[in-house]
Design a protein around this motif. Sequence first.
Motif, PDB file in Angstrom:
ATOM      1  N   GLN A  53     -21.564 -17.579  -0.896  1.00  0.00           N
ATOM      2  CA  GLN A  53     -22.131 -17.584   0.447  1.00  0.00           C
ATOM      3  C   GLN A  53     -21.110 -17.240   1.531  1.00  0.00           C
ATOM      4  N   ASN A  54     -19.859 -16.943   1.176  1.00  0.00           N
ATOM      5  CA  ASN A  54     -18.871 -16.480   2.152  1.00  0.00           C
ATOM      6  C   ASN A  54     -19.242 -15.068   2.586  1.00  0.00           C
ATOM      7  N   GLN A  55     -19.107 -14.786   3.874  1.00  0.00           N
ATOM      8  CA  GLN A  55     -19.430 -13.468   4.407  1.00  0.00           C
ATOM      9  C   GLN A  55     -18.172 -12.771   4.907  1.00  0.00           C
ATOM     10  N   PHE A  56     -18.114 -11.469   4.674  1.00  0.00           N
ATOM     11  CA  PHE A  56     -16.986 -10.650   5.101  1.00  0.00           C
ATOM     12  C   PHE A  56     -17.507  -9.377   5.740  1.00  0.00           C
ATOM     13  N   LEU A  57     -16.709  -8.812   6.635  1.00  0.00           N
ATOM     14  CA  LEU A  57     -16.960  -7.487   7.184  1.00  0.00           C
ATOM     15  C   LEU A  57     -15.896  -6.548   6.634  1.00  0.00           C
ATOM     16  N   ILE A  58     -16.324  -5.400   6.165  1.00  0.00           N
ATOM     17  CA  ILE A  58     -15.404  -4.372   5.666  1.00  0.00           C
ATOM     18  C   ILE A  58     -15.559  -3.170   6.579  1.00  0.00           C
ATOM     19  N   GLY A  64     -24.365  -7.412  -4.953  1.00  0.00           N
ATOM     20  CA  GLY A  64     -25.324  -8.406  -4.503  1.00  0.00           C
ATOM     21  C   GLY A  64     -25.875  -8.159  -3.125  1.00  0.00           C
ATOM     22  N   ASN A  65     -25.253  -8.694  -2.094  1.00  0.00           N
ATOM     23  CA  ASN A  65     -25.802  -8.650  -0.744  1.00  0.00           C
ATOM     24  C   ASN A  65     -24.877  -7.830   0.147  1.00  0.00           C
ATOM     25  N   LEU A  66     -25.093  -6.526   0.211  1.00  0.00           N
ATOM     26  CA  LEU A  66     -24.267  -5.613   0.994  1.00  0.00           C
ATOM     27  C   LEU A  66     -25.175  -4.818   1.922  1.00  0.00           C
ATOM     28  N   SER A  67     -24.759  -4.663   3.161  1.00  0.00           N
ATOM     29  CA  SER A  67     -25.534  -3.831   4.079  1.00  0.00           C
ATOM     30  C   SER A  67     -24.603  -3.106   5.036  1.00  0.00           C
ATOM     31  N   LEU A  68     -24.976  -1.881   5.339  1.00  0.00           N
ATOM     32  CA  LEU A  68     -24.276  -1.099   6.356  1.00  0.00           C
ATOM     33  C   LEU A  68     -24.828  -1.557   7.695  1.00  0.00           C
ATOM     34  N   ILE A  69     -23.961  -2.097   8.549  1.00  0.00           N
ATOM     35  CA  ILE A  69     -24.451  -2.605   9.834  1.00  0.00           C
ATOM     36  C   ILE A  69     -24.092  -1.701  11.003  1.00  0.00           C
ATOM     37  N   SER A  70     -23.138  -0.791  10.805  1.00  0.00           N
ATOM     38  CA  SER A  70     -22.760   0.093  11.896  1.00  0.00           C
ATOM     39  C   SER A  70     -22.116   1.354  11.339  1.00  0.00           C
ATOM     40  N   ASN A  88     -13.876  14.122  14.076  1.00  0.00           N
ATOM     41  CA  ASN A  88     -12.517  13.636  13.869  1.00  0.00           C
ATOM     42  C   ASN A  88     -12.455  12.395  12.996  1.00  0.00           C
ATOM     43  N   ALA A  89     -13.438  11.510  13.122  1.00  0.00           N
ATOM     44  CA  ALA A  89     -13.412  10.244  12.386  1.00  0.00           C
ATOM     45  C   ALA A  89     -14.828   9.711  12.206  1.00  0.00           C
ATOM     46  N   VAL A  90     -15.016   8.977  11.118  1.00  0.00           N
ATOM     47  CA  VAL A  90     -16.279   8.291  10.840  1.00  0.00           C
ATOM     48  C   VAL A  90     -15.924   6.849  10.498  1.00  0.00           C
ATOM     49  N   THR A  91     -16.521   5.898  11.213  1.00  0.00           N
ATOM     50  CA  THR A  91     -16.260   4.481  10.965  1.00  0.00           C
ATOM     51  C   THR A  91     -17.551   3.803  10.525  1.00  0.00           C
ATOM     52  N   CYS A  92     -17.486   3.132   9.385  1.00  0.00           N
ATOM     53  CA  CYS A  92     -18.629   2.385   8.858  1.00  0.00           C
ATOM     54  C   CYS A  92     -18.215   0.926   8.718  1.00  0.00           C
ATOM     55  N   ILE A  93     -19.097   0.040   9.150  1.00  0.00           N
ATOM     56  CA  ILE A  93     -18.854  -1.392   8.993  1.00  0.00           C
ATOM     57  C   ILE A  93     -19.934  -1.943   8.071  1.00  0.00           C
ATOM     58  N   TYR A  94     -19.469  -2.579   6.992  1.00  0.00           N
ATOM     59  CA  TYR A  94     -20.359  -3.157   5.995  1.00  0.00           C
ATOM     60  C   TYR A  94     -20.250  -4.677   6.050  1.00  0.00           C
ATOM     61  N   LYS A  95     -21.374  -5.339   5.872  1.00  0.00           N
ATOM     62  CA  LYS A  95     -21.403  -6.799   5.797  1.00  0.00           C
ATOM     63  C   LYS A  95     -21.719  -7.159   4.349  1.00  0.00           C
ATOM     64  N   VAL A  96     -20.882  -8.014   3.772  1.00  0.00           N
ATOM     65  CA  VAL A  96     -21.094  -8.441   2.398  1.00  0.00           C
ATOM     66  C   VAL A  96     -21.162  -9.962   2.342  1.00  0.00           C
ATOM     67  N   LYS A  97     -22.103 -10.453   1.565  1.00  0.00           N
ATOM     68  CA  LYS A  97     -22.246 -11.891   1.354  1.00  0.00           C
ATOM     69  C   LYS A  97     -22.024 -12.149  -0.129  1.00  0.00           C
ATOM     70  N   LEU A  98     -20.970 -12.902  -0.433  1.00  0.00           N
ATOM     71  CA  LEU A  98     -20.619 -13.184  -1.824  1.00  0.00           C
ATOM     72  C   LEU A  98     -21.533 -14.252  -2.412  1.00  0.00           C
TER      73      LEU A  98
END
Length: 183
Positions: free
Chosen positions: A52-57, A147-153, A39-49
């Motif tokens: 040095q600011n970090q965001f979750l997408i 640059g600095n992107l990773s799939l965390i979940s 029904n659904a797929v959820t991916c959470i990505y962590k990016v570091k600009l």
Amino acid sequence: MRNIATCYSEHAIKVSDSYCSGSSNQAFQSQKLSPSIQNAVTCIYKVKLSTQNQFLIKLTWCKQGFSIGISDSKLCKFFRVLRNTKGSKTFESCNSRIEVFWDLSTAQYDIGPEPINGFYVIVLINSELSLILGDMENEVLSLEKIGNLSLISRSEQFSGNSVYSTKAKFSNTGTCHDILIKF
């Protein structure tokens, strides 16, 4: 005691033939069991600009399209995009300028809600490339590597009563494994 990295390595999970009716390199499926529907797929990505600011997408694919949420320390912005559309959205949030570009108009799907090809989703935070998904991004922009992107979940939601199957890689360079869960 082993460290956590060995638990997620390429050969951390083994299936013995005694638990399966088929050979160890092929998943066993009974003819009596009905497959579940994703029904659904959820991916959470962590990016570091570069600042040095970090965001979750957080990107969630569903049958109607996808929804995206962008946060720094708290959820800042969330919106939904319908399937088979093309567009962009720019907004100010998390003390940043966020731009999202997408094209699902020619997306092809397998059995789940996540497109397999013919699409792209691009996220820029403060004009810095933060996320790029799909296989059509070269038609839109000539982009340098993120640059600095990773799939965390990654989580998958499904409905059904008997069998669920998916694929997973335990590292970026690892091979793709079939996973079968029978209820």
